[in-house]
Design an enzyme around this catalytic site. Structure first.
Site, PDB file in Angstrom:
ATOM      1  N   ASP A 161       4.031 -10.570  -1.594  1.00  0.00           N
ATOM      2  CA  ASP A 161       4.119  -9.134  -1.290  1.00  0.00           C
ATOM      3  C   ASP A 161       5.579  -8.751  -1.092  1.00  0.00           C
ATOM      4  O   ASP A 161       6.307  -9.406  -0.353  1.00  0.00           O
ATOM      5  CB  ASP A 161       3.329  -8.845  -0.007  1.00  0.00           C
ATOM      6  CG  ASP A 161       3.633  -7.469   0.549  1.00  0.00           C
ATOM      7  OD1 ASP A 161       2.927  -6.519   0.188  1.00  0.00           O
ATOM      8  OD2 ASP A 161       4.589  -7.345   1.351  1.00  0.00           O
ATOM      9  N   GLU A 190       2.502  -6.340  -5.232  1.00  0.00           N
ATOM     10  CA  GLU A 190       1.764  -7.537  -4.820  1.00  0.00           C
ATOM     11  C   GLU A 190       1.211  -8.263  -6.038  1.00  0.00           C
ATOM     12  O   GLU A 190       0.607  -7.641  -6.911  1.00  0.00           O
ATOM     13  CB  GLU A 190       0.583  -7.159  -3.918  1.00  0.00           C
ATOM     14  CG  GLU A 190       0.983  -6.696  -2.538  1.00  0.00           C
ATOM     15  CD  GLU A 190      -0.241  -6.237  -1.757  1.00  0.00           C
ATOM     16  OE1 GLU A 190      -0.756  -7.021  -0.949  1.00  0.00           O
ATOM     17  OE2 GLU A 190      -0.671  -5.099  -1.997  1.00  0.00           O
TER      18      GLU A 190
END
Ligand SMILES: [Mg+2]
Length: 422
Positions: free
Chosen positions: A13, A110
């Site tokens: 992320d 992500e």
């Protein structure tokens, strides 16, 4: 027993992604609070991303710009450059692909990585995570946090609950430790549970993730049915599997590299159309077809093209004009607004024989997280619901009221394969 080798999955992320990209491009702002926000000139804009310094002032994602400036008057506000963020996102994906070919884009910031087969070449999971962090930071200026586990849902949970809060941005959540690590956590920390859902769980007497995990699935389904109606079985199962960390789904490298150039549909009308309401009906049908194709294939487009050919055949008039929208979309009503604007600007009122609608400059819609805007989410949910009914029962199952008029072709066309479209 024929035991499968345990997989090693990362969820990587990007921290404050848009803001980090902007800070990398504006080194003079390195030590300043920076936020990316829409409608910069109006205080009603929404904060799309805030850097850690801005967050230190209490600035949060999705709040109004006006509120953020009250908390932090020296906030540097930058308007979003979505195409650039998508380019950087693609660069980061490329870096991940140096470590494994199994990279799945989950959103613009992500990605899931399956590094099971990479271990012999690059070292243990934490070593690989550190190499990835260093490489992304040095090449893009973006800090990456990595959750590590044996499947996607646990890797995602490892990132959200722990890696984002860790000093080094890495956390390993072994499946064997979910009972001690995950189950004591409050329900609202679970992936897929928002504030409304956690209130429902509280009303059902479930406050920890372990409370959900420990409820036998048939019993959880009964509780959900009593609360949300008969359609809620799947939702109950998703929640139960998440709480138990169960997920067999593979890391699925998508088709991100090669979106088609455009998605378009064109139609020759059964007779000349002269009335604006007749033409509107056809434009809406075409737009719906185009947007539905885009949604099905996972794309959104920036550019709308409308083409039109008018009678008579001997000396036809017509046009093909395009317009770029501020944000890419595959939402029917949004595209339709641009379609109408173009059509009525260039239509010379001659009887219409043939019309077409095309969406181009396509981008992968998984890289676009619109979850910040609740109405966007609702619009998308509505489109998706319509699409899934159509794909199950045929496209005549749901048609817009205007298509039931004489000018409408949708019902007729859905009975043919291919119809008039090409
Ligand atoms: Mg992020």
């Amino acid at each position: 027993m024929n035991e499968k080798r345990e997989r090693v999955i990362f969820l990587a992320d990007c921290q404050s992604f848009y803001a980090s990209v902007e800070k990398a491009d504006h080194p003079e702002c390195r030590d300043m609070p920076v936020a990316v926000a829409g409608s910069v000139e109006r205080r009603s804009g929404i904060i799309l991303a805030a850097c850690p310094i801005a967050k230190g002032y209490g600035v949060t994602t999705a709040e109004r710009l006006g509120e953020a400036l009250t908390k932090c008057p020296e906030l540097v506000v930058i308007r979003p450059r979505m195409q650039h963020y998508m380019d950087v996102s693609r660069m980061i994906t490329k870096i991940y692909e140096e470590f494994t070919d199994l990279v799945e884009i989950f959103s613009i910031d992500e990605q899931f990585l399956d590094i099971t087969a990479s271990l012999p070449f690059f070292g243990d999971p934490v070593t690989i995570a550190k190499s990835i962090q260093q490489k992304v930071l040095s090449q893009t200026g973006v800090r990456v946090r990595i959750g590590i586990s044996s499947n996607k849902i646990l890797a995602k949970i490892a990132t959200d609950i722990w890696a984002k809060k860790n000093e080094n941005g890495i956390f390993t959540l072994p499946a064997s430790e979910i009972e001690t690590l995950l189950w004591p956590q409050p329900v609202h920390k679970m992936f897929g549970v928002g504030s409304r859902m956690s209130a429902h769980f509280a009303a059902l007497g479930m406050n920890s993730i372990g409370d959900i995990a420990g409820t036998p699935l048939p019993c959880l389904k009964d509780k959900f049915r009593a609360r949300f109606g008969r359609q809620s079985d799947i939702h109950a199962e998703v929640m139960w599997r998440t709480a138990n960390g169960l997920d067999d789904s593979p890391v699925n490298p998508g088709t991100f590299e090669t979106p088609p150039k455009s998605v378009g549909h064109m139609m020759t009308l059964p007779r000349d159309y002269t009335e604006p309401w007749e033409v509107d009906t056809i434009l809406l049908e075409l737009t719906e077809e185009v947007c539905r194709d885009c949604r099905r294939q996972g794309y959104m487009g920036f550019v709308v093209t409308v083409s039109c050919m008018c009678s008579p055949y001997e000396s036809p008039t017509g046009f093909s004009r395009q317009m770029k929208m501020t944000d890419p979309t595959n939402h029917t009503n949004t595209v339709m607004k641009t379609v109408r604007r173009l059509f009525y600007k260039y239509w010379d009122q001659m009887p219409v024989r043939r019309v077409g609608v095309t969406l181009s400059q396509l981008v992968d819609d998984r890289t676009y997280q619109l979850t910040l805007f609740e109405d966007q989410v609702k619009l998308r949910a509505l489109d998706q619901a319509t699409d899934s009914i159509k794909s199950r029962y045929g496209s005549a199952a749901i048609i817009r009221a205007s298509s039931l008029t004489d000018a409408g072709q949708a019902k007729d066309r859905s009975l043919k394969i291919g119809g008039h479209f090409k």
